[in-house]
Design a protein around this motif. Structure first.
Motif, mmCIF file in Angstrom:
data_model
loop_
_atom_site.group_PDB
_atom_site.id
_atom_site.type_symbol
_atom_site.label_atom_id
_atom_site.label_comp_id
_atom_site.label_asym_id
_atom_site.label_seq_id
_atom_site.Cartn_x
_atom_site.Cartn_y
_atom_site.Cartn_z
ATOM 1 N N GLU A 149 -31.813 -6.177 0.251
ATOM 2 C CA GLU A 149 -31.496 -5.830 -1.130
ATOM 3 C C GLU A 149 -30.294 -4.889 -1.178
ATOM 4 O O GLU A 149 -29.423 -5.022 -2.041
ATOM 5 N N PHE A 150 -30.260 -3.926 -0.247
ATOM 6 C CA PHE A 150 -29.143 -2.985 -0.201
ATOM 7 C C PHE A 150 -27.842 -3.714 0.127
ATOM 8 O O PHE A 150 -26.796 -3.447 -0.481
ATOM 9 N N GLN A 151 -27.894 -4.648 1.068
ATOM 10 C CA GLN A 151 -26.711 -5.422 1.421
ATOM 11 C C GLN A 151 -26.223 -6.245 0.231
ATOM 12 O O GLN A 151 -25.014 -6.355 -0.010
ATOM 13 N N ASN A 152 -27.159 -6.815 -0.516
ATOM 14 C CA ASN A 152 -26.790 -7.601 -1.697
ATOM 15 C C ASN A 152 -26.163 -6.712 -2.767
ATOM 16 O O ASN A 152 -25.223 -7.123 -3.461
ATOM 17 N N LYS A 176 -22.627 -6.046 -1.747
ATOM 18 C CA LYS A 176 -21.780 -7.205 -2.016
ATOM 19 C C LYS A 176 -21.427 -7.270 -3.497
ATOM 20 O O LYS A 176 -20.284 -7.574 -3.865
ATOM 21 N N LEU A 177 -22.420 -6.977 -4.356
ATOM 22 C CA LEU A 177 -22.173 -6.999 -5.792
ATOM 23 C C LEU A 177 -21.194 -5.900 -6.189
ATOM 24 O O LEU A 177 -20.270 -6.133 -6.981
ATOM 25 N N ALA A 178 -21.398 -4.702 -5.619
ATOM 26 C CA ALA A 178 -20.494 -3.587 -5.923
ATOM 27 C C ALA A 178 -19.075 -3.901 -5.473
ATOM 28 O O ALA A 178 -18.102 -3.586 -6.173
#
Length: 214
Positions: A84-87, A90-92
């Motif tokens: 979730e943190f990696q996603n 990526k969104l940021a």
């Protein structure tokens, strides 16, 4: 492992891996056990709990033999929060890169670490031309030193500043921008990065007042 999947110990004994890992069949499990050409590996997959909910998992797989019997030893770790943190990162990163506002990130000495596409478009500098250069390279030379002193006093005391300022593009053209500066702190609460977000407000900056007109 039982707690992660929601089964009791007795329920799991004799259960095939394919029950909780839908990405693999019982035939593939059997073939994997019999193939000892690779002694260990690390895989990421999804596991299904007894209640049908899923979670991301990283499994360290080691193949061992005990009394001529082949076994697979698995150490499983729930990595849902990590994924979730990696996603989120990526969104940021996508928001940063595609923002309509120009954004630059500098270290505490003012050296540019990163810029987004809007920065390149507005200033006419490509990222390769400004990375590791001081952000002062786009200053117009028309702003009083007292103004910068006031700006940095605010940044040093509050971690941020916003206002209008005149800078210069690569072709020499002046432009007025609305600038917002934010400080990013490290784990010891020391300044680590500064993020500058700005937009061109040149057309909003000038008003002409003719004599005799109110």
């Amino acid at each position: 492992f039982c707690e992660m999947l929601g089964y009791t110990h007795d329920e799991m004994l004799g259960m095939n891996v394919s029950v909780w890992d839908k990405g693999i069949t019982d035939v593939q499990v059997k073939a994997f056990v019999e193939d000892f050409s690779i002694q260990s590996s690390i895989v990421q997959t999804k596991h299904f709990r007894k209640d049908a909910s899923t979670y991301d998992v990283e499994i360290v797989i080691t193949k061992i033999e005990i009394l001529n019997e082949k076994y697979i030893y698995c150490s499983a770790r729930d990595i849902t929060s990590q994924i979730e943190f990696q996603n989120e990162l990526k969104l940021a990163a996508l928001v940063y890169e595609k923002s309509s506002d120009a954004i630059s990130i500098t270290d505490v000495n003012g050296l540019i670490v990163s810029v987004n596409e809007a920065f390149e478009t507005l200033t006419m500098y490509e990222a390769s031309e400004v990375i590791n250069k001081n952000i002062k390279m786009i200053q117009s030379g028309m702003v009083e030193k007292d103004f910068y002193a006031m700006m940095w006093d605010s940044i040093n005391h509050t971690g941020k500043w916003e206002g209008k300022i005149i800078d210069r593009k690569k072709d020499g053209a002046l432009f007025t921008k609305w600038l917002e500066i934010f400080t990013v702190y490290d784990e010891t609460m020391q300044p680590y990065r500064r993020i500058a977000k700005f937009s061109d407000v040149t057309d909003e900056n000038f008003a002409i007042i003719l004599p005799g007109l109110s």
